[in-house]
Design a protein around this motif. Sequence first.
Motif, PDB file in Angstrom:
ATOM      1  N   GLU A 111      47.300  37.482  33.736  1.00 10.25           N
ATOM      2  CA  GLU A 111      46.942  36.897  35.026  1.00 10.25           C
ATOM      3  C   GLU A 111      47.423  37.730  36.210  1.00 10.25           C
ATOM      4  O   GLU A 111      47.461  37.254  37.343  1.00 10.25           O
ATOM      5  N   ASP A 112      47.813  38.985  35.953  1.00  8.07           N
ATOM      6  CA  ASP A 112      48.193  39.897  37.042  1.00  8.07           C
ATOM      7  C   ASP A 112      46.940  40.490  37.666  1.00  8.07           C
ATOM      8  O   ASP A 112      46.577  41.632  37.414  1.00  8.07           O
ATOM      9  N   SER A 113      46.265  39.676  38.475  1.00  4.29           N
ATOM     10  CA  SER A 113      44.963  40.068  39.006  1.00  4.29           C
ATOM     11  C   SER A 113      45.072  40.947  40.242  1.00  4.29           C
ATOM     12  O   SER A 113      45.521  40.506  41.297  1.00  4.29           O
ATOM     13  N   PHE A 114      44.641  42.199  40.109  1.00  4.35           N
ATOM     14  CA  PHE A 114      44.588  43.088  41.270  1.00  4.35           C
ATOM     15  C   PHE A 114      43.456  42.680  42.212  1.00  4.35           C
ATOM     16  O   PHE A 114      43.543  42.852  43.414  1.00  4.35           O
ATOM     17  N   PHE A 115      42.388  42.140  41.644  1.00  4.51           N
ATOM     18  CA  PHE A 115      41.269  41.707  42.474  1.00  4.51           C
ATOM     19  C   PHE A 115      41.704  40.568  43.388  1.00  4.51           C
ATOM     20  O   PHE A 115      41.428  40.564  44.581  1.00  4.51           O
ATOM     21  N   ASN A 116      42.388  39.610  42.807  1.00  5.12           N
ATOM     22  CA  ASN A 116      42.824  38.439  43.558  1.00  5.12           C
ATOM     23  C   ASN A 116      43.975  38.766  44.512  1.00  5.12           C
ATOM     24  O   ASN A 116      44.151  38.121  45.540  1.00  5.12           O
ATOM     25  N   GLY A 117      44.745  39.803  44.171  1.00  5.72           N
ATOM     26  CA  GLY A 117      45.944  40.128  44.930  1.00  5.72           C
ATOM     27  C   GLY A 117      45.711  40.462  46.394  1.00  5.72           C
ATOM     28  O   GLY A 117      46.535  40.135  47.251  1.00  5.72           O
ATOM     29  N   VAL A 145      39.415  50.841  44.289  1.00  3.65           N
ATOM     30  CA  VAL A 145      40.879  50.673  44.349  1.00  3.65           C
ATOM     31  C   VAL A 145      41.358  49.724  43.263  1.00  3.65           C
ATOM     32  O   VAL A 145      42.334  49.998  42.560  1.00  3.65           O
ATOM     33  N   VAL A 146      40.680  48.592  43.120  1.00  4.05           N
ATOM     34  CA  VAL A 146      41.074  47.594  42.113  1.00  4.05           C
ATOM     35  C   VAL A 146      40.953  48.170  40.710  1.00  4.05           C
ATOM     36  O   VAL A 146      41.863  48.033  39.882  1.00  4.05           O
ATOM     37  N   ALA A 147      39.829  48.835  40.421  1.00  2.00           N
ATOM     38  CA  ALA A 147      39.617  49.415  39.090  1.00  2.00           C
ATOM     39  C   ALA A 147      40.658  50.492  38.787  1.00  2.00           C
ATOM     40  O   ALA A 147      41.157  50.591  37.661  1.00  2.00           O
ATOM     41  N   THR A 148      41.010  51.290  39.801  1.00  2.00           N
ATOM     42  CA  THR A 148      42.017  52.353  39.621  1.00  2.00           C
ATOM     43  C   THR A 148      43.378  51.751  39.295  1.00  2.00           C
ATOM     44  O   THR A 148      44.094  52.250  38.408  1.00  2.00           O
TER      45      THR A 148
END
Length: 261
Positions: A111-117, A145-148
């Motif tokens: 649940e460490d979501s970079f998209f949501n962050g 950025v999120v994918a990276t």
Amino acid sequence: TTRKVSSSAYRAMFIAAHNAEEYTLAWESLETSNRLEKQAREVKFDRQLVIQQLRHLKSIFKATFWDGLITPAVKKKSSTFPIFIVGMMRSGSTLLETMLDAHSEVWGMGEDSFFNGNISLFRDRLVQARDVDAVEKLVLNYGRVVATKMKKLATVKLEDNILKAKKLKYVVDKMLFNYRNIGLIHLVYPNAIILHTVRDPMDTLFSCYKNKFDDKGLEWALDMKDLVLQYSIYQQTMNHFRNVLPGRVVDIHYESLVQNP
């Protein structure tokens, strides 16, 4: 302190009574435990706020929202690296992520979501964008950025599994409450897979109610009326995106997953 001790004591009584099949006592103990726990929490659930948020979401993400925003460049360049799992808590999402993670080309990041962050900043900049070109640039940059970040985290976490790291094609983002962000996920990643875990409503509600969540913002799980309202908001949100983005989200039924993996 007394309240917390009492809440824990009643929760222990619930478990013992449930195991002994004394279901009336078990339910009474669970209700008391949750009531005392709710009283001890500083954060309170705002029923009117979640209702307003749903209305706001529906007013923005209409069927025409994505027209002209998902440009050919976005469609062509957007990453398929993330796989999103959304849904309600206790709906089988962890099981699904574990099964996907068993594949040699998939890694589950939890649940460490970079998209949501950074979604709030992205949303603000999207509102401020002056034209389609600005939106396209913003969308491509955010997606990249999120994918990276996901790839970098996977590289670190899989340092002891070099073979899987080399084969990696997908990373699973299991921030369940991203169901509220399906509209933005589709905008940034129109080619990405979005999976929605679905479980029997009564099983989902009871599982949420009987499990104690310490995270702030989940106080609604301690009150049956709040829990039912939150579940209703979730269902209405999913139904809305089914209507405006037909076929975009794939439903994965927990019962089917268990019976026939």
